[in-house]
Motif scaffolding. Structure first.
Motif, PDB file in Angstrom:
ATOM      1  N   PRO A  55       0.828  -1.210   0.000  1.00  0.00           N
ATOM      2  CA  PRO A  55       0.000   0.000   0.000  1.00  0.00           C
ATOM      3  C   PRO A  55       0.867   1.267   0.000  1.00  0.00           C
ATOM      4  O   PRO A  55       1.956   1.294   0.561  1.00  0.00           O
ATOM      5  CB  PRO A  55      -0.797  -0.094   1.305  1.00  0.00           C
ATOM      6  CG  PRO A  55      -0.644  -1.489   1.781  1.00  0.00           C
ATOM      7  CD  PRO A  55       0.599  -2.031   1.189  1.00  0.00           C
ATOM      8  N   VAL A  56       0.350   2.309  -0.630  1.00  0.00           N
ATOM      9  CA  VAL A  56       1.022   3.609  -0.667  1.00  0.00           C
ATOM     10  C   VAL A  56       0.797   4.307   0.665  1.00  0.00           C
ATOM     11  O   VAL A  56      -0.330   4.375   1.156  1.00  0.00           O
ATOM     12  CB  VAL A  56       0.463   4.466  -1.829  1.00  0.00           C
ATOM     13  CG1 VAL A  56       1.018   5.878  -1.773  1.00  0.00           C
ATOM     14  CG2 VAL A  56       0.755   3.811  -3.170  1.00  0.00           C
ATOM     15  N   TYR A 118       6.007   3.481  -0.278  1.00  0.00           N
ATOM     16  CA  TYR A 118       5.139   2.350   0.026  1.00  0.00           C
ATOM     17  C   TYR A 118       5.359   1.884   1.459  1.00  0.00           C
ATOM     18  O   TYR A 118       6.392   2.169   2.068  1.00  0.00           O
ATOM     19  CB  TYR A 118       5.420   1.198  -0.943  1.00  0.00           C
ATOM     20  CG  TYR A 118       5.070   1.546  -2.377  1.00  0.00           C
ATOM     21  CD1 TYR A 118       3.785   1.344  -2.870  1.00  0.00           C
ATOM     22  CD2 TYR A 118       6.022   2.093  -3.222  1.00  0.00           C
ATOM     23  CE1 TYR A 118       3.460   1.666  -4.179  1.00  0.00           C
ATOM     24  CE2 TYR A 118       5.711   2.423  -4.537  1.00  0.00           C
ATOM     25  CZ  TYR A 118       4.428   2.213  -5.002  1.00  0.00           C
ATOM     26  OH  TYR A 118       4.117   2.541  -6.293  1.00  0.00           O
ATOM     27  N   GLU A 119       4.406   1.142   1.968  1.00  0.00           N
ATOM     28  CA  GLU A 119       4.440   0.653   3.340  1.00  0.00           C
ATOM     29  C   GLU A 119       5.681  -0.206   3.623  1.00  0.00           C
ATOM     30  O   GLU A 119       6.210  -0.198   4.727  1.00  0.00           O
ATOM     31  CB  GLU A 119       3.169  -0.162   3.618  1.00  0.00           C
ATOM     32  CG  GLU A 119       2.974  -0.543   5.063  1.00  0.00           C
ATOM     33  CD  GLU A 119       1.646  -1.239   5.260  1.00  0.00           C
ATOM     34  OE1 GLU A 119       0.768  -0.650   5.911  1.00  0.00           O
ATOM     35  OE2 GLU A 119       1.487  -2.370   4.737  1.00  0.00           O
ATOM     36  N   ASN A 120       6.158  -0.919   2.619  1.00  0.00           N
ATOM     37  CA  ASN A 120       7.320  -1.795   2.812  1.00  0.00           C
ATOM     38  C   ASN A 120       8.654  -1.053   2.697  1.00  0.00           C
ATOM     39  O   ASN A 120       9.715  -1.662   2.693  1.00  0.00           O
ATOM     40  CB  ASN A 120       7.278  -2.971   1.843  1.00  0.00           C
ATOM     41  CG  ASN A 120       7.302  -2.542   0.391  1.00  0.00           C
ATOM     42  OD1 ASN A 120       7.450  -1.371   0.068  1.00  0.00           O
ATOM     43  ND2 ASN A 120       7.149  -3.505  -0.500  1.00  0.00           N
TER      44      ASN A 120
END
Length: 153
Positions: A55-56, A118-120
């Motif tokens: 997710p962004v 991004y979340e990662n």
């Protein structure tokens, strides 16, 4: 009598620049590559080596402007300058790559690109006008940090 520096004519074997075994090896390598790609396509193998979907968490539009051979500026669409340097280093490299993609796709204006986090932890620069993108973490932590600061400003 022949001169000491005169050369004798070369035979056809001596004129060969690439040995036959090397030519056969190059042909086998090319054929093997084609067969591996064809197998992957025919069997529907999932692509590998792509960044994982996530997710962004943050996004910002930026306009990269080349100001000369090495000089570059990064601005918001409203015109606020976030970064400007006579020797932009990595930012200049990214701007040149973007400009090349836009030349190839015949994009005449300089529309904004999206800087996406991004979340990662991935940080990506994406150009919706051409489909071009750069995964910034691939260029090392120092280069990624330059764009990360622009995201937080």
């Amino acid at each position: 009598m022949t001169a000491p520096n005169s050369r004798r004519p070369q035979s056809d074997k001596e004129k060969e620049l690439i040995p036959p075994f090397l030519l056969k090896g190059m042909f086998a390598l090319a054929l093997g590559s084609i067969l591996m790609v064809a197998w992957a396509v025919w069997t529907g193998r999932e692509p590998t080596g792509q960044p994982p979907a996530a997710p962004v968490v943050a996004e910002r539009q930026l306009v990269l402007v080349g100001l000369g051979e090495q000089a570059v500026a990064v601005r918001t669409p409203e015109g606020e300058t976030l970064f400007e340097a006579d020797n932009g280093g990595f930012v200049t490299v990214i701007q040149i790559g973007l400009r090349r993609a836009r030349t190839v796709h015949r994009v005449e204006d300089n529309p904004p690109v999206r800087l996406v986090k991004y979340e990662n932890g991935r940080l990506s620069l994406q150009d919706d006008a051409t489909g071009w993108s750069a995964e910034l973490q691939a260029f090392g932590p120092d280069n990624q940090a330059v764009f990360a600061r622009m995201l937080s400003e």
